[in-house]
Design a protein around this motif. Structure first.
Motif: not given
Length: 461
Positions: A76-104
């Motif tokens: 991101s380019l506007e400081g979206h993920l900065h913890a300006v008030r502290g807290g928890i960063s919730l990293d979603l990069s491990g949620m990387n499954r393609v669950l379904a492809v429905r070509a039709g």
């Protein structure tokens, strides 16, 4: 030492074990992005692997009124993920499954950490593709959260048009599903569109169903240099107004081309340049390219060159995608304040002309590039972080640019989002009453202001 309540940290460690990290290196990694802001690390990082993980984390943070900031790929380019008030960063990069492809049905369901390149790689044998291309290999959850678009938006639209539905965790840990796989619906409030562009301040997106498109039968790219930026922009406006269904039109000024030549070892003419891409049937692509070539010639276009082979097209567009890092190389050690305005196409020439004059007057190093087919352009304001004068000139220029764009009935951000950097412009763009409505929605969904606080809305009165 973490500033988190000990009982919360103990609960997170009991639930996630080593997937709850508090080391300085991990926290710093999750407190920086590609913006001009200095990093602001969180107090801890939780690596989620499922919607249940996200819901459990948010429920605990809600109980202790601790901020939660969703993290995807950090582009991101506007400081979206900065913890300006502290807290928890919730990293979603491990949620990387393609669950379904429905070509039709021309759709796919994915977890939020799936990146656009990953999705397209999984579609390789289907004859389909996902067209939204913001340049960086961003996660689809992050792209939806910032309402991203990019080079293909002139033909295929933005994430707003591409998301059919999603799974979202709310501020109190509840899980909702918005939208459906139907191509249209009139049932109730459009919660999908409410979440798109909310930048993690109203809910955390964990799964998405997105539209897919058939791969074009033929694709052709072209590049053309111009004697001036005005001539290039006039060519774009004429191309759009006569209805040529071009897939991409990208503008780079002479300084950006110089940077690309150095970085990507290309030999493009160092002049204002347009990059085009055409999708369709072989005959249609040829007709589009010839029409654009005639338009460009009428505006002094030079060195019009086609690229039909996939490897040639990839090389051409890779050079364009490398433009950000190439431009940073113009001033090693400089920090880039990256702008992102968008105006109606009929005002594009005026806006760019006034902006170019402003650059010269401001004595800034600021290469220009943009997705001009939809009126969106960027400047990389390369300023010495140790020079207070340069930083102040860059911020003053950025404010004038935003005010100019809004004055032309445009927007302060076409695709990067608001984050920390554009909050102060929302009242100018939308007005006091609309801003009050946004605050009412925020209070209703996140009364304790724990979801990515300090972003999007100016501080609540």
């Amino acid at each position: 030492m973490s500033a988190l309540p000990a009982v919360l940290l103990d609960a997170l460690r009991a639930r996630f074990g080593e997937r709850c990290a508090t080391s300085e290196a991990v926290r710093l990694q999750h407190g920086r992005d590609e913006s001009s802001f200095a990093p602001v690390p969180p107090d801890a990082v939780v690596f989620a692997q499922s919607t249940d993980d996200v819901a459990a984390t948010v429920t605990l943070c809600h109980r202790h009124r601790v901020p939660v900031i969703a993290f995807g790929t950090g582009t991101s380019l506007e400081g979206h993920l900065h913890a300006v008030r502290g807290g928890i960063s919730l990293d979603l990069s491990g949620m990387n499954r393609v669950l379904a492809v429905r070509a039709g049905d021309l759709d796919a369901s994915v977890e939020a950490g799936v990146t656009r390149k990953q999705l397209n790689a999984s579609l390789r044998d289907t004859g389909l593709f996902f067209p939204i291309d913001p340049g960086a290999d961003a996660s689809l959850g992050g792209m939806a959260a910032t309402r991203a678009s990019g080079t293909n938006a002139v033909r295929y639209g933005t994430m707003r048009e591409s998301v059919l539905g999603m799974t979202v965790v709310l501020a109190d840990g509840r899980v909702i599903r918005t939208g459906s796989r139907a191509k249209k619906s009139s049932a109730g409030y459009d919660l999908t569109r409410l979440m798109i562009g909310s930048e993690g301040t109203l809910g955390i997106i964990t799964e998405l169903t997105v539209r897919l498109y058939p791969l074009p039968e033929a694709i052709s790219s072209a590049v053309c240099a111009f004697p001036s930026i005005a001539a290039a922009v006039d060519s774009v406006i004429e191309t759009i107004q006569i209805g040529v269904p071009v897939a991409r039109i990208e503008l780079l000024d002479a300084l950006a081309i110089r940077a690309i030549n150095r970085h990507s070892k290309t030999s493009l003419r160092e002049a204002p340049t347009l990059f085009f891409e055409f999708h369709g049937s072989p005959a249609g692509v040829t007709e589009q390219a010839r029409t654009v070539q005639e338009i460009a010639a009428g505006h002094g276009g030079m060195d019009f060159e086609w690229a039909d082979k996939p490897e040639d097209r990839s090389r051409l567009w890779q050079a364009r995608h490398d433009a950000y890092y190439a431009c940073l190389g113009l001033r090693p050690g400089a920090r880039s304040l990256t702008t992102d305005v968008c105006v109606p196409i009929s005002r594009l020439a005026d806006c760019i002309a006034e902006t170019v004059a402003d650059i010269e007057k401001s004595r800034l190093v600021a290469p220009l590039l943009g997705h001009v087919g939809d009126g969106n352009f960027h400047l990389l304001l390369l300023a010495d972080p140790d020079s207070t004068g340069e930083i102040e000139r860059a911020h003053a220029f950025s404010q004038r640019l935003v005010e100019r764009a809004i004055g032309m009935e445009g927007t302060c951000t076409g695709e990067h989002g608001v984050g920390r950097g554009k909050r102060k412009y929302l009242e100018l763009e939308h007005g006091v009453a609309a801003l009050d409505v946004m605050r009412t929605i925020k209070r209703a969904l996140d009364p304790d202001d724990i979801l990515n606080p300090g972003k999007v809305l100016p501080d609540l009165p």
